[in-house]
Design an enzyme around this catalytic site. Structure first.
Site: not given
Ligand code: NDP
Length: 312
Positions: A136, A139-140
């Site tokens: 992701c 997300c990261d």
């Protein structure tokens, strides 16, 4: 095991589940929903949604899912945290166990459990999970600002991840295992026209390398077998999804990829009173809007089924 009964149980809280809940609640079915491990579903790890009708400027995935949830609550859906861990569709009413400890007996069940990211299956991929390996970018990606990263895959997801990362990272390698991409033309053009994205065609990952964290990847040409090491800090896997249908095996008919089979033109499964919507039953389209559409269909099918049985 604690026990409870409900008229209509919705499993899963993505666009399909919430839409089913809105329709079921407005039809007076008093639905109960269990949200599963990722309330809001895959859209909560998507940045900008530009193709859902009604949002001319686009909307952030998590914001859209909060709106879906609000709408489902507004009409009285009983929304709960919890994961469906097993089912028993061998007798009626149907039984669904939540968190291995709470048994729900339901007259109608709407399955909207969606799909999850697939992994390459390399040992090093597991070893570096959360230490440089991710599925992701939204997300990261933030952790790899100014660094070199790689994205694996040639579908829309991989292109979207690569585009997103190109704004944060110094350089993005996009690893495509053949000489063509599956992504839509517009997404392909976007990555091809981004200066700091380099597409490595006919390239597969041989190993992810590093000590405590990812430091490099060893890639292999699918044409010549030649190996090459490239320094990277982040490694993003974007190679598609697996439907979350394992708990239904043995009861529901699934296709070879694990997607729930439904009767043509409906959301009915092979078990009476069990309906399937969204990505759990859709290998072909897999869009938020199609998931929402089938969620609506599932609620209407459930309503008609319960009415025919004389249950309201
Ligand atoms: P797809 O199934 O479309 O693509 C998967 C990609 O991963 C393919 O390029 C495939 O290669 C590659 N792949 C699979 N296994 C491996 C492996 N072991 N090693 C290397 N590469 C591998 O999945 P997506 O998640 O990209 O998209 C799913 C659906 O969601 C699609 O319908 C897509 O259009 C849609 N989508 C739409 C978006 C949007 O419109 N904004 C955003 C994201 C997704 P190969 O082709 O060789 O099999």
């Amino acid at each position: 095991m604690t026990k409870e009964t409900t008229n209509c149980l919705v499993i899963g809280a993505g666009p399909a589940g919430y839409t089913a809940a809105v329709y079921a609640a407005r039809a007076g079915l008093k639905p109960m929903m269990y949200q599963g491990p990722q309330p809001g579903g895959q859209l909560t790890i998507t940045n900008e949604v530009e193709n859902y009708p009604g949002y001319p400027e686009g909307i952030k995935g998590p914001d859209m899912m909060m709106d879906f949830e609000k709408q489902a609550r507004r009409f009285g859906t009983d929304i709960r945290y919890g994961i469906a861990t097993s089912v028993d569709f061998s007798s009626y009413p149907h039984k669904v166990v939540i968190d291995e400890s709470h048994e729900i007996t339901a007259n109608a069940v709407i399955i909207a459990t969606g799909a999850s990211a697939r992994w390459l299956g390399l040992e090093s991929e597991q070893k570096f999970n959360n230490a440089g390996v991710s599925a992701c970018a939204v997300c990261d990606g933030y952790y790899y600002r100014g660094m070199d990263v790689a994205v694996v895959g040639g579908g829309d997801t991989a292109c979207e991840e690569a585009s997103y990362l190109s704004k944060l990272c110094k350089k993005v390698y996009l690893l495509v295992r053949t000489d063509k991409m599956r992504a839509s033309k517009i997404m392909q053009e976007r990555v091809k026209n981004t200066a700091n994205i380099e597409i490595l065609w006919n390239t597969q990952t041989d190993e992810i390398l590093g000590n405590a964290e990812v430091e490099a990847m060893r890639v292999k040409s699918t044409l010549t077998g030649e190996l090459k090491e490239i320094a990277i800090r982040g490694f993003f896997v974007a190679i598609g999804h697996k439907p979350n249908t394992d708990i239904f095996k043995g009861f529901l008919n699934l296709d070879t990829n694990g997607y729930i089979l439904t009767e043509k033109g409906s959301t009915r499964t092979n078990i009476e009173g069990v309906f399937a919507a969204g990505d759990a039953q859709d290998f072909t389209y897999r869009q938020a809007v199609t998931a929402a559409g089938t969620g609506c269909m599932a609620a209407l099918d459930a309503e008609r089924y319960l009415a025919a049985k004389g249950i309201h």
